[in-house]
Design a protein around this motif. Structure first.
Motif, mmCIF file in Angstrom:
data_model
loop_
_atom_site.group_PDB
_atom_site.id
_atom_site.type_symbol
_atom_site.label_atom_id
_atom_site.label_comp_id
_atom_site.label_asym_id
_atom_site.label_seq_id
_atom_site.Cartn_x
_atom_site.Cartn_y
_atom_site.Cartn_z
ATOM 1 N N ASP A 49 -41.706 -9.168 -22.949
ATOM 2 C CA ASP A 49 -43.024 -9.645 -23.278
ATOM 3 C C ASP A 49 -42.508 -11.066 -23.679
ATOM 4 O OD1 ASP A 49 -45.781 -9.917 -24.317
ATOM 5 O OD2 ASP A 49 -44.460 -10.515 -26.196
ATOM 6 N N ALA A 50 -41.369 -11.315 -24.520
ATOM 7 C CA ALA A 50 -40.805 -12.611 -25.103
ATOM 8 C C ALA A 50 -40.496 -13.410 -23.539
ATOM 9 C CB ALA A 50 -39.702 -12.753 -25.882
ATOM 10 N N TYR A 51 -39.728 -12.838 -22.881
ATOM 11 C CA TYR A 51 -39.282 -13.555 -21.747
ATOM 12 C C TYR A 51 -40.391 -13.975 -20.712
ATOM 13 C CZ TYR A 51 -34.846 -11.397 -22.938
ATOM 14 O OH TYR A 51 -33.737 -10.783 -23.557
ATOM 15 N N ARG A 52 -41.389 -12.974 -20.403
ATOM 16 C CA ARG A 52 -42.456 -13.102 -19.679
ATOM 17 C C ARG A 52 -43.065 -14.594 -20.124
ATOM 18 N NH1 ARG A 52 -47.290 -9.089 -19.035
ATOM 19 N NH2 ARG A 52 -47.320 -9.271 -21.225
ATOM 20 N N LYS A 53 -43.594 -14.734 -21.324
ATOM 21 C CA LYS A 53 -44.258 -15.793 -22.001
ATOM 22 C C LYS A 53 -43.201 -17.139 -21.939
ATOM 23 C CE LYS A 53 -46.673 -12.839 -25.389
ATOM 24 N NZ LYS A 53 -46.946 -12.495 -26.945
ATOM 25 N N ALA A 54 -42.140 -16.945 -21.953
ATOM 26 C CA ALA A 54 -41.358 -18.083 -22.058
ATOM 27 C C ALA A 54 -41.096 -18.599 -20.604
ATOM 28 C CB ALA A 54 -39.742 -17.727 -22.771
ATOM 29 N N ARG A 73 -41.366 -2.369 -15.413
ATOM 30 C CA ARG A 73 -41.608 -3.453 -14.404
ATOM 31 C C ARG A 73 -43.055 -3.554 -14.210
ATOM 32 N NH1 ARG A 73 -40.573 -0.747 -8.773
ATOM 33 N NH2 ARG A 73 -42.811 0.171 -9.608
ATOM 34 N N ASP A 74 -43.735 -2.626 -14.126
ATOM 35 C CA ASP A 74 -45.199 -2.640 -13.687
ATOM 36 C C ASP A 74 -46.001 -3.567 -14.907
ATOM 37 O OD1 ASP A 74 -44.478 -1.219 -11.376
ATOM 38 O OD2 ASP A 74 -45.450 0.653 -12.361
ATOM 39 N N ALA A 75 -45.546 -3.205 -15.945
ATOM 40 C CA ALA A 75 -46.148 -3.929 -17.149
ATOM 41 C C ALA A 75 -45.745 -5.416 -17.395
ATOM 42 C CB ALA A 75 -45.876 -3.135 -18.354
ATOM 43 N N PHE A 76 -44.618 -5.738 -16.882
ATOM 44 C CA PHE A 76 -44.348 -7.070 -17.335
ATOM 45 C C PHE A 76 -43.706 -7.791 -16.173
ATOM 46 C CE2 PHE A 76 -43.446 -4.801 -20.973
ATOM 47 C CZ PHE A 76 -44.304 -5.450 -22.348
ATOM 48 N N TYR A 77 -42.946 -7.353 -15.103
ATOM 49 C CA TYR A 77 -42.382 -8.067 -14.020
ATOM 50 C C TYR A 77 -42.744 -7.163 -12.762
ATOM 51 C CZ TYR A 77 -40.070 -11.557 -17.058
ATOM 52 O OH TYR A 77 -39.920 -12.796 -17.833
ATOM 53 N N PRO A 78 -43.641 -7.242 -12.117
ATOM 54 C CA PRO A 78 -44.104 -6.410 -10.953
ATOM 55 C C PRO A 78 -43.182 -6.512 -9.893
ATOM 56 C CG PRO A 78 -46.126 -7.166 -11.950
ATOM 57 C CD PRO A 78 -44.874 -7.965 -12.638
ATOM 58 N N ALA A 79 -42.473 -7.888 -9.776
ATOM 59 C CA ALA A 79 -41.651 -8.128 -8.534
ATOM 60 C C ALA A 79 -40.273 -7.836 -8.725
ATOM 61 C CB ALA A 79 -41.829 -9.708 -8.270
ATOM 62 N N ALA A 80 -39.879 -7.389 -9.955
ATOM 63 C CA ALA A 80 -38.400 -6.977 -10.312
ATOM 64 C C ALA A 80 -37.912 -5.908 -9.611
ATOM 65 C CB ALA A 80 -38.408 -6.774 -11.628
#
Length: 369
Positions: A49-54, A73-80
């Motif tokens: 969550d912190a990394y996505r916001k940053a 992955r699905d919740a925060f970084y779908p392309a990971a």
């Protein structure tokens, strides 16, 4: 001659002044460095969550349970990319940083493998349970010319960061005393693996405060004395109360942790100096009001951000800045051994019911892992 106010301990009025602008916010790198997160368990939500916001670039999420990794992955970084073996990312030239979240007893080989692969590492706290192994890992990072940082996310809790930044430039003079007192309910550990850790309050949670004290004082105390109390009424096995006193010779620090306090939560930190003081009070880690007192008056800065989850952006952002500037991160592993030395001494003091010198205890008892 003393007057009535002196006898009655009445506070003298102080005028309100503007708060100094201090660099308490999480550091921001010039660019994001590609990250592989290893371990998609409970705390990983705060990292991601912190990394996505940053705006940080998480390219791989690894967990032995693919379902957990896919959910994150699905919740925060779908392309990971999702992998089940962290070693799959070690040969990937696109990955610069490996963020390790697994429990301390599972991380040591992971840290070694990542460093040997030339990856920068952000490892979860507590860093190690053996100071000598920690020093070996720091030496290994130096040999490979990579950075080893510890996720001491409390370093960038807004109130703690501001207080530390008020101390280091000398705004309150030399530190004479620190008093930290927390009362909260940590009994959510009942029935979890955390309940098996005898000194969870001092070690798993308390390491944030030992690290804060170490980062403010920047020198070891002469000795540490700790008293812990286990009581049947708490309903959990480990001691839920711990009081630690640090003897610096010319300064005294106290840390009071009441972890079974269901009513009237409190979180206060006071740093008194020879030319002023800074105090933060509130009911919890995320709700704090700061006052900075000096001869000129009292300032009350309006801080932005939250420990959860901005502090996690702080630990990763500081590592990235250190990579860009080719310096040691402020949350580097070697300095973190000083924080752990305080923690280990406190744990041993509680067992002996006697003062212990930091550094005298090199390894934490196995029952705390």
């Amino acid at each position: 001659m003393p007057n009535e106010d002196d006898y009655a301990l009445r506070a003298k009025p102080s005028k309100t002044i503007a708060a100094p602008d201090l660099p308490y916010q999480p550091p921001k790198p010039r660019r994001s460095h590609p990250i592989a997160l290893v371990g998609a368990g409970g705390i990983s939500f705060a990292h991601l969550d912190a990394y996505r916001k940053a705006g940080f670039d998480v390219r791989v999420i690894s967990d032995i349970d693919p379902g957990r990794a896919e959910a994150r992955r699905d919740a925060f970084y779908p392309a990971a990319r999702v992998v089940t073996d962290y070693r799959d990312v070690l040969a990937d030239p696109d990955i610069s940083i490996v963020d390790l979240t697994p429990h301390v007893d599972h991380r040591m080989d992971m840290i070694r493998d990542c460093l040997d692969a030339g990856k920068h590492v952000l490892t979860q706290k507590p860093f190690v349970i053996d100071l000598d192994i920690g020093a070996e890992l720091c030496d290994l990072a130096d040999r490979h010319n990579v950075k080893l940082a510890v996720n001491q996310n409390g370093r960038w809790a807004p109130h703690l960061a501001y207080m530390r930044e008020a101390v280091h430039p000398g705004l309150i003079g030399d530190v004479a005393s620190i008093r930290i007192a927390l009362g909260w309910d940590h009994r959510w550990i009942r029935g979890t693996s955390f309940e098996q850790m005898h000194d969870i309050v001092l070690f798993d949670f308390g390491i944030h405060w030992f690290d804060f004290i170490a980062s403010v004082m920047r020198r070891p105390p002469l000795s540490i004395s700790t008293l812990t109390t286990a009581a049947a009424w708490t309903g959990v096995r480990p001691p839920m109360s711990a009081t630690t006193v640090f003897d610096y010779g010319d300064a005294q620090v106290s840390l009071v942790l009441d972890a079974a306090n269901a009513f009237g939560p409190t979180d206060s930190t006071f740093i008194g100096g020879t030319r002023g003081s800074v105090v933060s009070r509130g009911p919890d880690l995320g709700t704090q009001t700061i006052q900075l007192w000096t001869e000129s008056g009292v300032a009350q800065p309006e801080l932005t951000g939250q420990w959860f989850n901005d502090g996690f952006a702080g630990t990763m952002g500081e590592l990235m800045c250190a990579i860009e500037e080719d310096r040691a991160p402020r949350n580097n592993g070697r300095d973190n051994l000083d924080s752990l030395a305080l923690c280990f001494a406190a744990v041993e003091s509680a067992r002996q019911r006697a003062p212990v010198a930091p550094g005298a205890v090199r390894c934490l008892p196995a029952q705390d892992v």
